[in-house]
Design an enzyme around this catalytic site. Structure first.
Site, short mmCIF file in Angstrom:
data_model
loop_
_atom_site.label_atom_id
_atom_site.label_comp_id
_atom_site.label_asym_id
_atom_site.label_seq_id
_atom_site.Cartn_x
_atom_site.Cartn_y
_atom_site.Cartn_z
N ASP A 45 0.82 -1.21 0.00
CA ASP A 45 0.00 0.00 0.00
C ASP A 45 0.86 1.27 0.00
O ASP A 45 0.51 2.27 -0.63
CB ASP A 45 -0.92 0.01 1.22
N GLU A 122 -5.58 9.81 4.80
CA GLU A 122 -5.99 10.69 5.88
C GLU A 122 -5.03 11.85 6.04
O GLU A 122 -3.92 11.87 5.49
CB GLU A 122 -6.09 9.93 7.20
N ARG A 147 -9.36 19.30 23.10
CA ARG A 147 -8.06 19.25 23.75
C ARG A 147 -7.62 17.80 23.82
O ARG A 147 -8.37 16.94 24.27
CB ARG A 147 -8.12 19.87 25.16
N ALA A 161 -6.98 2.34 7.91
CA ALA A 161 -5.59 2.63 8.26
C ALA A 161 -5.51 3.27 9.65
O ALA A 161 -6.01 2.72 10.62
CB ALA A 161 -4.97 3.51 7.17
N ASN A 163 -7.07 5.66 10.97
CA ASN A 163 -8.41 5.87 11.55
C ASN A 163 -8.87 4.68 12.36
O ASN A 163 -9.40 4.83 13.46
CB ASN A 163 -9.40 6.17 10.42
N SER A 165 -7.09 2.37 13.79
CA SER A 165 -6.29 2.20 15.01
C SER A 165 -6.71 3.17 16.11
O SER A 165 -6.44 2.94 17.29
CB SER A 165 -4.81 2.37 14.70
N ALA A 184 -6.55 10.60 21.58
CA ALA A 184 -6.32 10.79 23.03
C ALA A 184 -6.88 12.11 23.52
O ALA A 184 -6.15 12.96 24.05
CB ALA A 184 -4.83 10.67 23.34
#
Length: 267
Positions: A45, A122, A147, A161, A163, A165, A184
């Protein structure tokens, strides 16, 4: 038909490329790396994504074909041992393309400078050692004050991909939609964001207004150090990527093979 071959330099790949060139020479094709009709990538890829960016200014007039010589890829329909079948299929029927959407990112600086990027998978906005603070708008309406480590906006083809994960949904590439996932995020009594991936319609757009003067922006994994950005506008591009449609593999079969595997496979 004008064809070029893009490849990595792995030993197995180079063997496949040599064989592929012989097959194409027998078909009397024109090898044209500057203005190809078809780009055949051999590798994985990453090789195809690199070729996409190499021909990004011609992307709407090119058909891509992927041959993988390593792990299973989402953009590589053919295995190395299928090259003879692939060449036969390429010349025994009328061309037909599967068109998949691309992500357009418009970066606007405080001075009014505009920079435009296209992504196949992305684009992410994040900070490395500090918290990213940003206002997120859907169309022109404020959606949330974010934040956290960052935000990722992906295409349907890129949904499997980075996204995925991040906990994003896998979206079929025929859907013209954008997905944004948080990286996060900080959620407490003071700071609050949705903490869930969102998928927006093809006529909508996402605007990220960073409240920091320095951050990292990635386009298909390539890193850009950004300073003094006013905002980044993400939308579905009016350009598409064309994959030669052989009917060789199907999207959900690829997803199943990549992430689930056969029930009889050893764990």
């Amino acid at each position: 038909m004008r064809i070029t071959i893009a490849h990595n330099n792995n030993e197995e790949t180079l063997k496949v490329v040599a064989h592929l060139k012989k097959l194409l020479q027998k078909k009397n094709v024109v090898f044209d790396a500057k203005y190809p009709d078809v780009v055949i990538t051999v590798g994985g890829d990453g090789t195809l994504i690199n070729a996409f960016h190499r021909y990004i200014n011609q992307v709407s007039s090119i058909r891509f074909i992927g041959v993988h010589t390593g792990h299973l890829g989402f953009y590589t329909d053919w295995r190395s041992y299928d090259v003879d079948k692939m060449v036969d299929a390429l010349f025994l029927r009328e061309p037909e393309s599967a068109k998949y959407p691309l992500l357009e990112a418009n970066l606007i600086t405080e001075s009014g400078e505009k920079k435009r990027y296209l992504a196949l998978n992305e684009s992410a906005v994040k900070r490395v050692s500090h918290t990213l603070e940003a206002d997120v708008y859907i169309n022109d309406q404020l959606f949330e004050n974010f934040r956290g480590d960052g935000l990722c906006v992906s295409t349907p083809t890129g949904s499997t991909a980075y996204n995925k994960s991040l906990g994003g949904a896998v979206i079929h590439p025929r859907l013209k939609a954008l997905q944004m996932t948080e990286i996060a995020s900080i959620n407490n009594r003071v700071f609050r964001s949705l903490s869930s991936p969102i998928v927006i319609a093809p006529d909508q757009w996402i605007t990220i207004v960073p409240n920091v003067d320095h951050f990292v922006m990635t386009i298909d994994g390539s890193r850009l150090d950004v300073r003094n950005a006013k905002k980044i506008i993400y939308r579905i591009s009016n350009k598409v990527i064309n994959f030669d449609r052989f009917g060789h593999h199907h999207f959900w079969s690829r997803v199943q093979n990549a992430f689930i595997g056969d029930k009889d496979d050893p764990v």
